[in-house]
Design an enzyme around this catalytic site. Structure first.
Site, PDB file in Angstrom:
ATOM      1  N   GLY A 139       6.268   2.271   0.466  1.00  0.00           N
ATOM      2  CA  GLY A 139       5.455   2.349  -0.737  1.00  0.00           C
ATOM      3  C   GLY A 139       5.001   3.753  -1.085  1.00  0.00           C
ATOM      4  O   GLY A 139       5.756   4.727  -0.972  1.00  0.00           O
ATOM      5  N   SER A 140       3.742   3.838  -1.491  1.00  0.00           N
ATOM      6  CA  SER A 140       3.220   5.065  -2.075  1.00  0.00           C
ATOM      7  C   SER A 140       3.240   6.265  -1.142  1.00  0.00           C
ATOM      8  O   SER A 140       3.043   7.395  -1.599  1.00  0.00           O
ATOM      9  CB  SER A 140       1.795   4.828  -2.549  1.00  0.00           C
ATOM     10  OG  SER A 140       1.766   3.700  -3.395  1.00  0.00           O
ATOM     11  N   THR A 141       3.418   6.004   0.164  1.00  0.00           N
ATOM     12  CA  THR A 141       3.498   7.163   1.049  1.00  0.00           C
ATOM     13  C   THR A 141       4.721   8.022   0.699  1.00  0.00           C
ATOM     14  O   THR A 141       4.818   9.170   1.124  1.00  0.00           O
ATOM     15  CB  THR A 141       3.626   6.724   2.518  1.00  0.00           C
ATOM     16  OG1 THR A 141       4.666   5.756   2.610  1.00  0.00           O
ATOM     17  CG2 THR A 141       2.328   6.120   3.009  1.00  0.00           C
TER      18      THR A 141
END
Lengths: 568, 405
Positions: free
Chosen positions: A279-281
């Site tokens: 995800g956003s990582t």
């Protein structure tokens, strides 16, 4: 030999006095022979004395013979023992030599060793086999109790046994050995050749793991797992300059002293085997690629995030919609999918995927352990594929991939191979540049802002300058995404002003609690673990908490727009 | 005492009768047995009896190990099988020793020489009729008994050589040394045909000692030592059993199982031993009850007992040699010294093998190892030694000391 005397005759030579001469000679020779004999006796006595002082008892030798040479220890980077070989007991029975009636003996054995029933013991005892193991790795108390049964047909032997004194600590790194002393998994398997090489006998293997850090990571993750009723948890701490793995854990774990007793799923190493959409990582990776490629021309350049982005039949929306135009730092602070997608779109498939490849997302991480997971990449790069991959969807990597990438992006832009073996201090670590130092510096500023003002606030360990990015991904399931099954990750470095360690904490399917207002997202679950872990391990690793120190943020802070009180 | 009296005298008031002064085995006893008791070397007898006792205990300790080793599925040997057999051999051997020691020297010599000729004939017969075990043909079946002629030949050979060499002082023209060399070489060849390297070494050793005592020149001794070295080197070069054993001993190459097993056993008990029946390593010994019984002693009774045993052998040999220092009869000197040498050399070689000072070779430990041939032959040999070392104590007593009244 005497020759016949030249004088003819007499045949019988009898010289007066000769007898006495011969007798004297005999005495001399008798003494000589006796002295020779006594010398031999003395030699034997000396040899017996030598044997007295050098001889080993049979038990010692038996232990040495069965696994020559003794498997060396495994120690952590500070010399703490993680695995060692000790002398243990085994219990066996010579079923053909029993004096007690098997009917009497079997129930007694069943009481002492309840892993088999009395009937099973009876069958064993009646088999009349010459030797049967009843228990290997027996505790001395048990041996004593079985011996007290007084059955001379019981056999007790000392056997070398691999002991993991820290029990579950770093179990996934260590692995275990089977009863024959051969490594089955983990470093035990990898190092099997070296472990059995007489050349290295008695020389311990030093891992890069710091057992103190490892313990802190395991403790905090286990606590979080319990809190959030997560299915699993993974933690990695990586030295950003040497690539050494300081801590690596995957929970639930097992006890390598008795691996058979833990359920099979505990042996799955999520940190290097499991691949997840993180995800956003991934957003800082996309930004890094864009800035390095010159796509982002100005930090103050704004991108439209007023409404969900529609591409064909897809619609990309934000979890925390801001409904305004955002610049790059703001995009990271608010974790905007829409803006990341727009930047990824501008960057294009080739340059984004090029960055992924440079970061090693195209292949399993090269680390000593077996069972390294192969990342799942998009098969077909549509325009939307590029856009969603920009915020970590459609591409799945292992947590170790992510930790390694973050270490490279934050340490000044150089990627180092990761290792579980301690590097000699001052050793030259191979490395390849993946981004420029300037972009790396900006990323550190941005991730610090995420922790100070964005989704990662709860990761802010006081004075330890954590910078990082949260990532909450829905698990792929049956062709779509399961909205309730989340993988919550926090990836970051500390201290951001002079990065030393990269840290990745991941919780698999955490559930929201009252404390988190029902949220199970990374900011509420993974980030607090990072705060607690960094607060504990920072000082251990020589990073002194200092509230006055930080990365300069004067040029970034003004770019973040804050709504006035009461607005929004 | 009372019960020994005739029935009619029991209960009557005791009357001192003249015969009561002449106690049994008293100095006044002039019967052959009485004379024997005062003439025999009682210290030597005592030492041998101690050795026999130790031997019996050792065989009891080693017997279970060998019994287990030689048992198989169809044929199970009782743990104390060898012990009880040894008791029987002792019951034959010890009376034989005392009976032999009762013989007058001349008759003892004559019987020994007849026995020697018989054994030598048997040695010649072995290649034709002998029975084989462990790759060596050393035994012969006689009236249902299996015996090893070379064991019996040893004492007889010593007596014969002693007699031959003692003739030298009577008639210096007799080629006694040459005859003895030829006989010894012949025996050596017969032994190597079996093959039996250990016994060959013993015979050669005895011969060398006898030659030295018979007064050959120092130069000849040097030549003999040179020949001995040559013999060992050529045995190494041309005789495969000796070569593998010596290689195993010197370089630890090849199969050093026996050497290692002996080392394991002898050191397992430490200085004080594991205690009787506590040995574990003995079960891995080849021939625990014969060749490697010394290792069993080491394991169960400790290295201290090993030292005691070796000192006991030393005491026996030294006792004989010291008493021979003033012996005037050439034959007695040579025969006694030769028998003591045979006894001591055999013990030293066996023990040296056990403690790892010499390569392994089949050799029994006198009076301790199990074995019928060995026990009876050693008993007979020691009986001869006792017979030859008998001395009239009165002959040495100072005529100037007045005994108490």
């Amino acid at each position: 030999m005497t020759t016949a005397p030249p004088v003819a005759k007499p045949t019988r030579l009898h010289v007066p006095g000769r007898r006495q001469q011969v007798a004297a000679l005999s005495r001399e020779r008798l003494m000589l022979v006796m002295l020779l004999f006594l010398a031999a006796i003395l030699g034997i006595v000396l040899k017996i004395m030598y044997l007295t002082f050098t001889g080993q008892s049979f038990d010692d030798r038996a232990a040495g013979l069965t696994s020559l040479p003794l498997r060396p220890d495994i120690v952590d980077r500070n010399g703490e023992t993680l695995a060692r070989t000790i002398d243990a007991w085994s219990i066996g029975v010579h079923a053909d030599r029993l004096l007690t009636r098997p009917e009497d003996l079997a129930p007694q054995l069943a009481v002492l060793m309840p892993e088999k029933t009395a009937d099973q013991y009876l069958a064993l005892l009646k088999s009349r086999k010459h030797f049967i193991y009843l228990r290997r790795r027996a505790m001395p108390e048990l041996v004593e109790a079985v011996n007290a049964l007084g059955e001379p047909g019981m056999a007790f032997a000392r056997e070398p046994e691999r002991l993991y004194p820290q029990a579950e600590l770093a179990a996934h790194v260590l692995g275990w050995t089977n009863l024959d002393g051969t490594g089955v998994t983990g470093m035990e398997k990898l190092l099997d050749k070296r472990m059995t090489d007489p050349k290295y006998a008695g020389k311990p293997v030093t891992l890069s793991i710091d057992s103190r850090v490892q313990a802190a990571v395991e403790k905090e993750l286990a606590q979080a797992m319990l809190n959030f009723q997560a299915r699993g948890a993974t933690g990695i701490v990586l030295d950003v300059h040497s690539g050494e793995v300081i801590a690596l854990t995957s929970l639930p774990s097992f006890n390598p002293n008795d691996p058979g007793r833990s359920p099979p799923e505990t042996r799955f190493n999520q940190a290097i085997t499991g691949v997840y959409e993180l995800g956003s990582t991934f957003k800082p990776i996309t930004i890094a690629a864009a800035m390095d490629a010159g796509v982002v021309t100005s930090l103050s350049k704004r991108y439209d995030a007023t409404a969900p982005l529609k591409v064909g039949k897809f619609s990309i929306r934000d979890d925390h919609p801001t409904k305004r135009w955002l610049n790059v730092p703001e995009m990271l602070v608010h974790s905007s999918n829409i803006v990341t997608a727009r930047i990824a779109d501008e960057l294009g498939k080739d340059r984004l995927n090029g960055m992924f490849m440079r970061l090693g997302f195209g292949e399993p991480v090269s680390i000593e352990l077996a069972g390294r997971g192969r990342p799942i990449q998009p098969v077909f790069w549509a325009r939307t594929t590029t856009m969603t991959a920009g915020y970590g969807h459609g591409i799945a990597v292992t947590p170790m991939h992510l930790a390694k990438a973050y270490a490279a992006l934050m340490n000044g832009g150089i990627m180092h191979p990761v290792t579980l073996l301690k590097r000699e201090p001052g050793a030259i670590v191979p490395g390849t540049r993946v981004i420029s130092p300037q972009v790396s510096y900006r990323l550190r500023q941005f991730t610090r802002m995420v922790v100070l003002e964005g989704t990662g606030k709860q990761a802010n360990a006081p004075g330890l300058r954590v910078g990082g990015k949260t990532g909450t991904a829905e698990k792929a399931s049956q062709g779509g995404y399961a909205r309730k099954s989340l993988v919550s990750t926090f990836a970051g470095v500390f201290p951001v002003d002079d990065p030393k360690y990269a840290i990745v904490m991941m919780l698999d399917e955490p559930k929201g609690t009252a404390e988190t207002y029902g949220y199970a997202t990374a900011g509420w679950t993974a980030a607090p673990v990072v705060r607690k872990v960094v607060a504990r391990i920072g000082p251990l690793l020589g990073i002194i908490p200092d509230a006055r120190k930080d990365i300069p943020l004067e040029d970034i802070k003004p770019l973040i727009w804050h709504p006035k009180e009461g607005e929004e | 005492m009372n019960s020994a009296l005739p029935k009619a005298e029991r209960g009557r008031p005791r009357v001192l009768r003249p015969v009561a002064h002449k106690q049994r085995l008293g100095r006044a006893d002039r019967t052959p047995l009485g004379r024997w008791f005062w003439e025999i070397d009682r210290v030597l007898v005592m030492l041998v009896l101690v050795l026999v006792a130790i031997g019996l205990v050792s065989v009891a300790a080693a017997s279970p190990a060998s019994a287990q080793r030689y048992s198989d599925l169809t044929h199970i040997i009782a743990p104390l099988h060898y012990f009880w057999r040894q008791v029987i051999w002792l019951m034959i051997g010890l009376p034989l020793m005392f009976m032999t020691s009762l013989l007058p020297k001349d008759r003892a010599r004559r019987i020994a020489m007849y026995a020697g000729i018989f054994c030598l004939l048997m040695m010649f017969a072995i290649p034709l009729f002998g029975s084989e075990a462990n790759g060596a043909r050393r035994w012969i079946n006689l009236a249902g008994f299996q015996f090893q002629p070379s064991e019996f030949l040893k004492p007889a050979y010593v007596v014969a050589m002693a007699w031959l060499l003692s003739l030298r002082n009577l008639d210096r023209t007799l080629p006694v040394m040459r005859i003895s060399a030829v006989v010894t070489a012949m025996i050596a060849v017969l032994l190597m045909l079996q093959p039996d390297f250990g016994q060959t070494v013993i015979f050669a050793g005895i011969w060398m000692v006898l030659m030295m005592l018979a007064g050959i020149s120092g130069r000849l001794i040097g030549v003999m030592i040179g020949l001995g070295v040559t013999a060992i080197v050529s045995a190494y070069a041309f005789y495969s059993v000796a070569r593998t054993r010596i290689n195993a001993f010197l370089f630890g190459e090849g199969d050093d199982y026996q050497v290692q097993a002996a080392h394991n056993a002898i050191t397992n008990g430490g200085f004080f031993g594991t205690g009787p029946g506590g040995g574990e390593a003995k079960f891995r010994l080849p021939e625990a009850h014969t060749d490697y019984i010394y290792s069993v002693i080491g394991e169960e009774f400790g290295l201290m007992s090993c030292i005691a045993v070796v000192l006991l052998y030393a005491a026996i040999v030294v006792r004989v040699f010291v008493r021979l220092l003033d012996e005037e009869d050439d034959f007695v000197l040579l025969a006694s010294a030769g028998l003591a040498t045979q006894f001591g050399l055999q013990a030293v070689i066996n023990i040296a093998v056990n403690v790892g000072l010499a390569p392994s070779k089949g050799m029994t430990l006198p009076f301790i190892s199990y074995g019928g041939s060995s026990m009876i032959a050693v008993s007979a040999g020691f009986g001869l030694l006792l017979a030859f070392t008998r001395r009239n104590p009165a002959a040495k007593r100072s005529p100037y000391i007045v005994t108490r009244t």
